[in-house]
Enzyme design. Structure first.
Site, PDB file in Angstrom:
ATOM      1  N   LYS A  94     -43.395  45.136  33.403  1.00  0.00           N
ATOM      2  CA  LYS A  94     -44.021  44.427  32.289  1.00  0.00           C
ATOM      3  C   LYS A  94     -43.160  43.254  31.817  1.00  0.00           C
ATOM      4  CE  LYS A  94     -47.767  46.719  32.287  1.00  0.00           C
ATOM      5  NZ  LYS A  94     -49.024  46.057  32.709  1.00  0.00           N
ATOM      6  N   SER A 152     -46.899  45.018  27.968  1.00  0.00           N
ATOM      7  CA  SER A 152     -46.580  46.130  27.081  1.00  0.00           C
ATOM      8  C   SER A 152     -45.302  45.845  26.321  1.00  0.00           C
ATOM      9  CB  SER A 152     -46.410  47.417  27.899  1.00  0.00           C
ATOM     10  OG  SER A 152     -45.770  48.431  27.166  1.00  0.00           O
ATOM     11  N   TYR A 157     -41.820  50.813  34.971  1.00  0.00           N
ATOM     12  CA  TYR A 157     -42.922  50.263  34.178  1.00  0.00           C
ATOM     13  C   TYR A 157     -42.404  49.136  33.282  1.00  0.00           C
ATOM     14  CZ  TYR A 157     -47.045  50.126  31.129  1.00  0.00           C
ATOM     15  OH  TYR A 157     -48.157  49.730  30.429  1.00  0.00           O
TER      16      TYR A 157
END
Length: 268
Positions: free
Chosen positions: A167, A150, A163
């Site tokens: 990533k 991402s 998160y």
């Protein structure tokens, strides 16, 4: 739009983790329509069965479902073993499964939150890749492994701390493992998303709309899309198209690349 592309994945076998909805489903759907044998996966057995049956009707190949929780290494082992047993060999692994931790502060979050994010978003991608790469090397398969990352992993600030960290780790895994696997003819790459219309994004849009009675969820989604340089929100098929290219012979010289499929959102 200049140029038109079609793909033929007949006689190729693929595993797509987290593929009962959203981006994973979009990728599995495109592979099915291109004739591939596909393994559908999630941790919910009913969803796996329903999606496998649905996509089996769209593919010239076979589509099966394997229920596995990607947070559990033993489940990952079961997924890979069952896939090889079903199809004889695996030519493509798409590491799509991920979780979105909702911690507000890295300081206040618990170590359990950290473990959950890293186990699903990083360790699972590594371990599935390790097992599939071992199979490919032993069988002489010059296959493809594609990770899902991402634009959050490129950011140095902002929300979604765990998160984002996970990533960023996937980016590093992609570069380093790609280098090791290339000598075996195995190509590892990644697709990087920005904002893609999925169940999770719909949920977040609903939360925003609840705080503003003059806006609907659809208004929020449209506004988010208009904020992207290309003027729209991403769709699962946008990511599926990137996967179809990276796994194909047209990308035979593409190794260790993070293909940003973001409508320009990664530029901001």
């Amino acid at each position: 739009m200049a140029g038109h592309t079609t793909y033929d994945y007949e006689d190729e076998s693929a595993i797509v983790t987290g593929s009962t909805k959203g981006i994973g489903y979009g990728i599995a759907k495109e592979l099915a329509e291109a004739g591939a044998n596909i393994v559908i996966n999630s941790r919910t057995e009913d969803d796996v069965k329903a999606v496998a049956e649905k996509l089996d009707k769209r593919s010239h190949g076979d589509v099966i479902g394997v229920t596995a929780d990607m947070a559990k290494p033993t489940d990952i082992e079961h997924l890979i073993e069952a896939s090889i047993e079903a199809f004889g060999e695996i030519d493509l692994l798409v590491n799509n499964a991920a979780v979105w931790p909702r911690e507000e502060s890295l300081v206040d979050a618990s170590i359990d939150d950290w473990n959950f994010a890293m186990d699903v978003n990083v360790r699972a991608q590594y371990y599935a890749s390790k097992l599939v790469a071992t199979h490919m090397i032993e069988e002489g398969i010059e296959g493809s492994i594609i990770n899902h990352t991402s634009q959050t992993g490129d950011r140095r600030t902002g929300r979604r701390g765990f998160y984002g960290v996970s990533k960023t780790s996937v980016n590093g895994l992609t570069w380093r493992m790609a280098h090791e696997l290339a000598e075996h003819g195995i190509r590892m790459n990644a697709v990087s998303t920005d904002l893609t219309e999925t169940h999770q994004v719909h949920y977040e849009a609903e939360i925003v709309a609840e705080d503003d009675p003059d806006r609907t969820k659809e208004d929020v989604l449209r506004e988010w899309g208009e904020e992207r340089p290309i003027g729209r929100i991403g769709q699962p098929e946008d990511l599926a198209n990137a996967v179809m290219y990276l796994a194909s012979d047209k990308a035979s010289y593409v190794v260790g690349t993070i293909l940003r499929v973001s409508g320009g959102g990664n530029l901001e």
